[in-house]
Design an enzyme around this catalytic site. Structure first.
Site, PDB file in Angstrom:
ATOM      1  N   TYR A  81      96.585  51.123  30.465  1.00  0.00           N
ATOM      2  CA  TYR A  81      95.422  51.024  29.573  1.00  0.00           C
ATOM      3  C   TYR A  81      95.855  51.002  28.110  1.00  0.00           C
ATOM      4  CZ  TYR A  81      90.970  51.986  27.343  1.00  0.00           C
ATOM      5  OH  TYR A  81      89.854  51.911  26.544  1.00  0.00           O
ATOM      6  N   GLY A 174     135.213  90.562  63.200  1.00  0.00           N
ATOM      7  CA  GLY A 174     136.675  90.543  63.134  1.00  0.00           C
ATOM      8  C   GLY A 174     137.150  91.660  62.239  1.00  0.00           C
ATOM      9  N   PRO A 175     137.601  92.784  62.800  1.00  0.00           N
ATOM     10  CA  PRO A 175     137.895  93.976  61.997  1.00  0.00           C
ATOM     11  C   PRO A 175     139.176  93.901  61.179  1.00  0.00           C
ATOM     12  CG  PRO A 175     138.449  94.373  64.293  1.00  0.00           C
ATOM     13  CD  PRO A 175     137.805  93.020  64.241  1.00  0.00           C
ATOM     14  N   GLY A 178     141.890  88.164  58.117  1.00  0.00           N
ATOM     15  CA  GLY A 178     142.843  87.086  58.355  1.00  0.00           C
ATOM     16  C   GLY A 178     142.535  86.265  59.585  1.00  0.00           C
ATOM     17  N   GLU A 179     141.362  86.493  60.215  1.00  0.00           N
ATOM     18  CA  GLU A 179     141.013  85.723  61.422  1.00  0.00           C
ATOM     19  C   GLU A 179     140.438  84.348  61.089  1.00  0.00           C
ATOM     20  OE1 GLU A 179     139.894  90.115  62.430  1.00  0.00           O
ATOM     21  OE2 GLU A 179     139.465  88.721  60.790  1.00  0.00           O
TER      22      GLU A 179
END
Length: 284
Positions: A81, A174-175, A178-179
């Site tokens: 417009y 994983g206790p 390093g896992e």
């Protein structure tokens, strides 16, 4: 009466003699205007702002102009417009870059890509969100698993290939360390539709989760925080009713869309704080 605010405005500026120069500033996203003559000379125009502005703020941008909040059904109509041919004497002229309805997110990222340093100064919070999105997408596009899969990792993959339900939480235990828990957690969280959190206070965690409430979530709990696992957040995510009380309290319900929740931790779950039947323990 509340102050009228909008991002889209139309204006008329009457003048005599030379066509006035419009002094737009950095708050203006886009403007278009033209010289018309219907009884007298005037400029007819449309302005799209970067953020909502009041009538007083708009009048400060073009002193002497008559402003009205956009009444058209959408900004495309208002723009058309303001540039109609039947009453045009000269023009139309344009300033800035027009943002079409529905394209705001894409345009924000374009602004970030074009000049991240300018955004960093102008809106540090927006800059950080754009940077976070960009870095996540870059990492996601190059994510690869270049290691042999361990039996426990295969088991996790099997679990998340199943259809999620409203109860089961996969708890990878994983206790020793390093896992490979954290490495695998980061890899999983780069899959499309997954998010990553290291734990934390309820209001912080749910504020992040509420930004992507349909995500599956990986919680990688640091050893130092093992005794502070936020079981309430785990249950809210699984129950699909999440209450975010940070800044602006909101309740997010997603009853028909269960998701996976995986916790990687150096400790077993505390069954005084969460039901044992919720847990699927995966031993590293």
């Amino acid at each position: 009466m509340p102050t009228v605010q909008s991002t889209c405005w139309v204006f008329t500026l009457n003048f005599k003699g030379e066509i006035p120069i419009l002094p737009f500033n950095e708050r203006v996203q886009y403007a278009c205007w033209q010289h018309e003559r219907v009884g007298h000379d005037h400029l007819q125009g449309f302005i799209q702002m970067k953020a909502q502005q009041s009538l007083g703020q708009m009048k400060a941008i073009i002193p002497g102009a008559h402003f009205e909040k956009m009444r058209a059904l959408n900004s495309d109509q208002a723009k058309a417009y303001a540039m109609k041919e039947d009453t045009r004497i000269e023009g139309p002229w344009e300033y800035g870059k027009y943002i079409k309805k529905g394209s705001h997110k894409r345009k924000i990222m374009e602004r970030f890509e074009d000049d991240p340093e300018e955004m960093k100064i102008e809106d540090p919070s927006l800059y950080r969100r754009c940077l976070s999105r960009k870095m996540t997408e870059e990492q996601r596009s190059t994510a690869e698993w270049n290691y042999d899969m361990k039996p426990w990792q295969d088991q996790v993959i099997q679990e998340i290939e199943e259809t999620p339900d409203y109860r089961k939480i996969i708890w990878v235990y994983g206790p020793k360390g390093g896992e490979g828990k954290s490495t695998f957690a980061r890899y999983l969280s780069l899959k499309q539709g997954w998010g990553y959190l290291p734990g934390g206070p309820t209001h912080d965690m749910l504020h992040i989760i509420s930004g992507e409430p349909k995500n599956n979530w990986v919680f990688d709990i640091p050893r130092v925080a093992s005794e502070y696992v936020n079981y309430g957040v785990l249950e809210q995510v699984k129950n699909r009713v999440m209450v975010n009380t940070k800044y602006e309290p909101i309740v997010i319900r997603d009853d028909n869309h269960p998701v996976h929740v995986i916790v990687f931790a150096n400790c077993m779950p505390d069954f005084t704080k969460i039901s044992e039947d919720r847990m699927k323990i995966v031993h590293c």
